[in-house]
Design a protein around this motif. Structure first.
Motif, PDB file in Angstrom:
ATOM      1  N   GLU A 146       0.812  -1.213   0.000  1.00 39.96           N
ATOM      2  CA  GLU A 146       0.000   0.000   0.000  1.00 39.96           C
ATOM      3  C   GLU A 146       0.851   1.272   0.000  1.00 39.96           C
ATOM      4  O   GLU A 146       0.393   2.332  -0.412  1.00 39.96           O
ATOM      5  CB  GLU A 146      -0.926   0.018   1.225  1.00 39.96           C
ATOM      6  CG  GLU A 146      -1.989  -1.073   1.204  1.00 39.96           C
ATOM      7  CD  GLU A 146      -2.882  -1.005   2.430  1.00 39.96           C
ATOM      8  OE1 GLU A 146      -2.697  -0.089   3.248  1.00 39.96           O
ATOM      9  OE2 GLU A 146      -3.763  -1.866   2.569  1.00 39.96           O
ATOM     10  N   TYR A 147       2.086   1.159   0.477  1.00 43.41           N
ATOM     11  CA  TYR A 147       2.925   2.344   0.638  1.00 43.41           C
ATOM     12  C   TYR A 147       4.196   2.325  -0.206  1.00 43.41           C
ATOM     13  O   TYR A 147       4.780   3.375  -0.463  1.00 43.41           O
ATOM     14  CB  TYR A 147       3.327   2.503   2.117  1.00 43.41           C
ATOM     15  CG  TYR A 147       2.158   2.783   3.022  1.00 43.41           C
ATOM     16  CD1 TYR A 147       1.741   4.085   3.267  1.00 43.41           C
ATOM     17  CD2 TYR A 147       1.455   1.741   3.630  1.00 43.41           C
ATOM     18  CE1 TYR A 147       0.663   4.348   4.105  1.00 43.41           C
ATOM     19  CE2 TYR A 147       0.371   1.994   4.463  1.00 43.41           C
ATOM     20  CZ  TYR A 147      -0.019   3.298   4.691  1.00 43.41           C
ATOM     21  OH  TYR A 147      -1.086   3.557   5.509  1.00 43.41           O
ATOM     22  N   VAL A 148       4.641   1.128  -0.584  1.00 44.99           N
ATOM     23  CA  VAL A 148       5.912   0.998  -1.310  1.00 44.99           C
ATOM     24  C   VAL A 148       5.650   0.362  -2.671  1.00 44.99           C
ATOM     25  O   VAL A 148       5.073  -0.733  -2.750  1.00 44.99           O
ATOM     26  CB  VAL A 148       6.926   0.138  -0.519  1.00 44.99           C
ATOM     27  CG1 VAL A 148       8.262   0.099  -1.253  1.00 44.99           C
ATOM     28  CG2 VAL A 148       7.104   0.688   0.888  1.00 44.99           C
ATOM     29  N   ILE A 149       6.073   1.041  -3.720  1.00 41.21           N
ATOM     30  CA  ILE A 149       5.877   0.543  -5.088  1.00 41.21           C
ATOM     31  C   ILE A 149       7.062  -0.332  -5.500  1.00 41.21           C
ATOM     32  O   ILE A 149       8.224   0.020  -5.294  1.00 41.21           O
ATOM     33  CB  ILE A 149       5.735   1.726  -6.077  1.00 41.21           C
ATOM     34  CG1 ILE A 149       4.493   2.554  -5.737  1.00 41.21           C
ATOM     35  CG2 ILE A 149       5.681   1.230  -7.509  1.00 41.21           C
ATOM     36  CD1 ILE A 149       3.193   1.805  -5.825  1.00 41.21           C
ATOM     37  N   GLY A 150       6.756  -1.471  -6.127  1.00 41.83           N
ATOM     38  CA  GLY A 150       7.825  -2.347  -6.622  1.00 41.83           C
ATOM     39  C   GLY A 150       8.543  -3.066  -5.491  1.00 41.83           C
ATOM     40  O   GLY A 150       8.048  -3.194  -4.380  1.00 41.83           O
ATOM     41  N   GLN A 151       9.754  -3.557  -5.790  1.00 46.09           N
ATOM     42  CA  GLN A 151      10.616  -4.237  -4.824  1.00 46.09           C
ATOM     43  C   GLN A 151       9.884  -5.397  -4.139  1.00 46.09           C
ATOM     44  O   GLN A 151       9.966  -5.590  -2.926  1.00 46.09           O
ATOM     45  CB  GLN A 151      11.151  -3.249  -3.762  1.00 46.09           C
ATOM     46  CG  GLN A 151      11.718  -1.962  -4.283  1.00 46.09           C
ATOM     47  CD  GLN A 151      12.955  -2.158  -5.170  1.00 46.09           C
ATOM     48  OE1 GLN A 151      13.296  -3.277  -5.518  1.00 46.09           O
ATOM     49  NE2 GLN A 151      13.624  -1.078  -5.537  1.00 46.09           N
ATOM     50  N   ASP A 152       9.193  -6.214  -4.929  1.00 47.96           N
ATOM     51  CA  ASP A 152       8.395  -7.306  -4.372  1.00 47.96           C
ATOM     52  C   ASP A 152       9.225  -8.310  -3.577  1.00 47.96           C
ATOM     53  O   ASP A 152       8.813  -8.768  -2.507  1.00 47.96           O
ATOM     54  CB  ASP A 152       7.642  -8.042  -5.492  1.00 47.96           C
ATOM     55  CG  ASP A 152       6.398  -7.289  -5.943  1.00 47.96           C
ATOM     56  OD1 ASP A 152       5.998  -6.365  -5.213  1.00 47.96           O
ATOM     57  OD2 ASP A 152       5.848  -7.599  -7.010  1.00 47.96           O
ATOM     58  N   TYR A 153      10.399  -8.657  -4.099  1.00 50.53           N
ATOM     59  CA  TYR A 153      11.224  -9.647  -3.397  1.00 50.53           C
ATOM     60  C   TYR A 153      11.682  -9.098  -2.052  1.00 50.53           C
ATOM     61  O   TYR A 153      11.673  -9.815  -1.038  1.00 50.53           O
ATOM     62  CB  TYR A 153      12.430 -10.046  -4.248  1.00 50.53           C
ATOM     63  CG  TYR A 153      13.309 -11.070  -3.562  1.00 50.53           C
ATOM     64  CD1 TYR A 153      12.903 -12.403  -3.472  1.00 50.53           C
ATOM     65  CD2 TYR A 153      14.518 -10.711  -2.973  1.00 50.53           C
ATOM     66  CE1 TYR A 153      13.686 -13.343  -2.824  1.00 50.53           C
ATOM     67  CE2 TYR A 153      15.304 -11.647  -2.317  1.00 50.53           C
ATOM     68  CZ  TYR A 153      14.888 -12.956  -2.240  1.00 50.53           C
ATOM     69  OH  TYR A 153      15.651 -13.883  -1.591  1.00 50.53           O
ATOM     70  N   ALA A 154      12.098  -7.834  -2.024  1.00 51.80           N
ATOM     71  CA  ALA A 154      12.556  -7.218  -0.774  1.00 51.80           C
ATOM     72  C   ALA A 154      11.425  -7.174   0.247  1.00 51.80           C
ATOM     73  O   ALA A 154      11.632  -7.436   1.438  1.00 51.80           O
ATOM     74  CB  ALA A 154      13.083  -5.810  -1.043  1.00 51.80           C
ATOM     75  N   LYS A 155      10.209  -6.856  -0.213  1.00 50.27           N
ATOM     76  CA  LYS A 155       9.064  -6.796   0.696  1.00 50.27           C
ATOM     77  C   LYS A 155       8.746  -8.175   1.262  1.00 50.27           C
ATOM     78  O   LYS A 155       8.422  -8.324   2.441  1.00 50.27           O
ATOM     79  CB  LYS A 155       7.850  -6.205  -0.024  1.00 50.27           C
ATOM     80  CG  LYS A 155       7.973  -4.700  -0.270  1.00 50.27           C
ATOM     81  CD  LYS A 155       6.709  -4.085  -0.817  1.00 50.27           C
ATOM     82  CE  LYS A 155       6.503  -4.384  -2.275  1.00 50.27           C
ATOM     83  NZ  LYS A 155       5.434  -3.542  -2.875  1.00 50.27           N
ATOM     84  N   LYS A 156       8.857  -9.188   0.409  1.00 46.29           N
ATOM     85  CA  LYS A 156       8.594 -10.561   0.867  1.00 46.29           C
ATOM     86  C   LYS A 156       9.641 -10.994   1.902  1.00 46.29           C
ATOM     87  O   LYS A 156       9.295 -11.546   2.950  1.00 46.29           O
ATOM     88  CB  LYS A 156       8.615 -11.517  -0.326  1.00 46.29           C
ATOM     89  CG  LYS A 156       8.217 -12.942   0.014  1.00 46.29           C
ATOM     90  CD  LYS A 156       8.332 -13.867  -1.199  1.00 46.29           C
ATOM     91  CE  LYS A 156       7.321 -13.512  -2.270  1.00 46.29           C
ATOM     92  NZ  LYS A 156       7.356 -14.481  -3.390  1.00 46.29           N
ATOM     93  N   ALA A 157      10.918 -10.705   1.615  1.00 49.11           N
ATOM     94  CA  ALA A 157      11.997 -11.101   2.527  1.00 49.11           C
ATOM     95  C   ALA A 157      11.882 -10.377   3.868  1.00 49.11           C
ATOM     96  O   ALA A 157      12.068 -10.991   4.927  1.00 49.11           O
ATOM     97  CB  ALA A 157      13.351 -10.795   1.880  1.00 49.11           C
ATOM     98  N   LEU A 158      11.561  -9.079   3.837  1.00 47.97           N
ATOM     99  CA  LEU A 158      11.401  -8.323   5.077  1.00 47.97           C
ATOM    100  C   LEU A 158      10.206  -8.826   5.885  1.00 47.97           C
ATOM    101  O   LEU A 158      10.272  -8.915   7.116  1.00 47.97           O
ATOM    102  CB  LEU A 158      11.219  -6.835   4.773  1.00 47.97           C
ATOM    103  CG  LEU A 158      12.490  -6.020   4.572  1.00 47.97           C
ATOM    104  CD1 LEU A 158      12.147  -4.602   4.135  1.00 47.97           C
ATOM    105  CD2 LEU A 158      13.316  -5.970   5.845  1.00 47.97           C
ATOM    106  N   SER A 159       9.127  -9.166   5.198  1.00 49.75           N
ATOM    107  CA  SER A 159       7.926  -9.662   5.884  1.00 49.75           C
ATOM    108  C   SER A 159       8.226 -10.965   6.615  1.00 49.75           C
ATOM    109  O   SER A 159       7.805 -11.161   7.760  1.00 49.75           O
ATOM    110  CB  SER A 159       6.788  -9.868   4.877  1.00 49.75           C
ATOM    111  OG  SER A 159       6.431  -8.650   4.250  1.00 49.75           O
TER     112      SER A 159
END
Length: 417
Positions: free
Chosen positions: A73-86
């Motif tokens: 909702e707040y960060v565009i793109g960087q799907d892999y980074a978002k998955k790893a951080l989650s």
């Protein structure tokens, strides 16, 4: 509490009378008092009790998918980074959910994260948004401002002080917070990479950071620095603080390329010919040895089990960043100008032109706000003084010429001018 009394009364706890060094506070009941010394003792006892926090209830913690959906909702793109951080954050909570039992129990190590990505790719925003979702104290520090004890600059302990301040002085809450340290690549040891230089020993700073990252009870001067040797230190246990380190690591792709030379990289060409997705895939193959060659000490790399590469943002990404997130720049500007009765809009090609400027300036998403603010500065200055409803559509021509129309011509009803 009914007020302060300087008359001779006795503390209902310690039995000592009020004097110049002891102030009594009257309680709800008549003739019941407590002195400031006993209040201090009670506060210490309460803090010690709070320090022994109950384990996290995992039923109250979002799943990795829910964490990522929030980041989306707040960060565009960087799907892999978002998955790893989650996943890292979820595992971090699982670790804190396990009660301390016997020393024979399996001990789950912290999942600290190292983010590798160019300036403006979203490293800070990812960490900040994650902390917002978790509702925990969050602090940001710049590794380049940190120095070893004895040098002029910020002591490493000041990073912890920032977290304590973010928790409004609640140390038990700070002990479950998140610290993001940016520019970690700038404090590497001088090595084969000639772009890395450091006058004050970068390795020394890394060693100091290592102590708080791996978990220790650190003594933090409440006023920061070591200029007040007689001040009482604050003690904070860093065992459950999640550390996220970030840096551009310019040149590490060449180190990885040298290591993989002669092997089948699967990219079909020299690194200079790779697109952003392929470069990110290459950077995600970064090994501890690559980071050591770059200049990080092995010990600190060992405390960062998760390494995630972020890709450089494309024009399409930057354009989406301008409008799509909940708190997007365009939405913020529209809301701000609406207060001054001005309806602001942007054409699609105007957004592309703004993205082009950010790419040419090599500032990534970080530069988008300053580009927009600079473009609209005169309007921000004039609009509040012009009464009546106004409307302005930002076009590609306005962005490229950096010239706005006369604010008076923006009035919808010229009679109100």
């Amino acid at each position: 509490m009914r007020g302060f009394h300087s008359e001779i009364q006795r503390c209902s706890f310690c039995g000592k009378p009020a004097d110049k060094s002891r102030t009594l506070v009257e309680g709800p009941a008549n003739n019941v008092y407590i002195c400031d010394k006993c209040i201090s003792v009670c506060q210490t006892i309460l803090e010690e009790q709070q320090r022994d926090l109950s384990p996290i209830n995992m039923t109250d913690v979002s799943s990795p998918k829910e964490f990522k959906a929030y980041l989306d909702e707040y960060v565009i793109g960087q799907d892999y980074a978002k998955k790893a951080l989650s996943v890292a954050v979820y595992n971090h909570y699982k670790r804190m959910s396990v009660q301390k039992k016997s020393s024979d129990d399996v001990k789950i190590e912290k999942s600290n994260v190292l983010l590798i990505g160019p300036t403006g790719s979203g490293k800070t925003l990812l960490a900040k948004t994650l902390a917002q979702k978790l509702n925990v104290p969050f602090a940001i520090a710049d590794a380049t401002t940190l120095t070893e004890a004895g040098y002029v600059g910020e002591d490493v302990e000041n990073v912890l002080l920032k977290l304590i301040n973010a928790a409004d002085g609640n140390i038990p809450a700070a002990e479950r917070g998140i610290i993001f340290i940016d520019e970690i690549d700038k404090i590497g040891r001088k090595s084969e990479n000639t772009s890395i230089t450091r006058d004050v020993s970068g390795e020394g700073v890394q060693q100091a950071l290592l102590k708080i990252i791996e978990g220790t009870v650190a003594s933090v001067p409440p006023q920061g620095g070591r200029k007040h040797p007689n001040q009482e230190m604050l003690e904070i246990d860093t065992t459950n603080i999640l550390f996220i380190l970030g840096g551009a690591f310019v040149g590490i792709d060449k180190i990885i390329e040298q290591r993989t030379a002669g092997k089948s990289m699967g990219f079909g060409g020299h690194i200079g010919m790779l697109d952003e997705e392929q470069k990110m895939e290459l950077l995600n193959q970064c090994t501890p040895d690559d980071l050591v060659k770059f200049g990080l000490i092995p010990e600190i790399i060992g405390r960062m089990p998760i390494t995630v590469a972020l890709k450089e943002l494309t024009k399409a990404d930057l354009k989406r960043i301008l409008t799509e997130p909940k708190n997007s720049i365009v939405n913020q500007l529209k809301a701000s100008f609406a207060i001054d009765d001005l309806e602001l809009d942007f054409t699609d090609d105007a957004l592309e032109a703004i993205a082009d400027i950010a790419i040419s300036q090599k500032t990534g998403a970080r530069g988008l706000r300053s580009i927009c603010e600079k473009l609209l500065m005169d309007l921000m200055y004039e609009a509040p003084s012009i009464k009546g409803k106004k409307k302005l559509t930002i076009t590609k021509e306005i962005v490229q010429s950096n010239k706005l129309p006369d604010p008076q011509t923006l009035l919808i009803d010229q009679k109100t001018a």
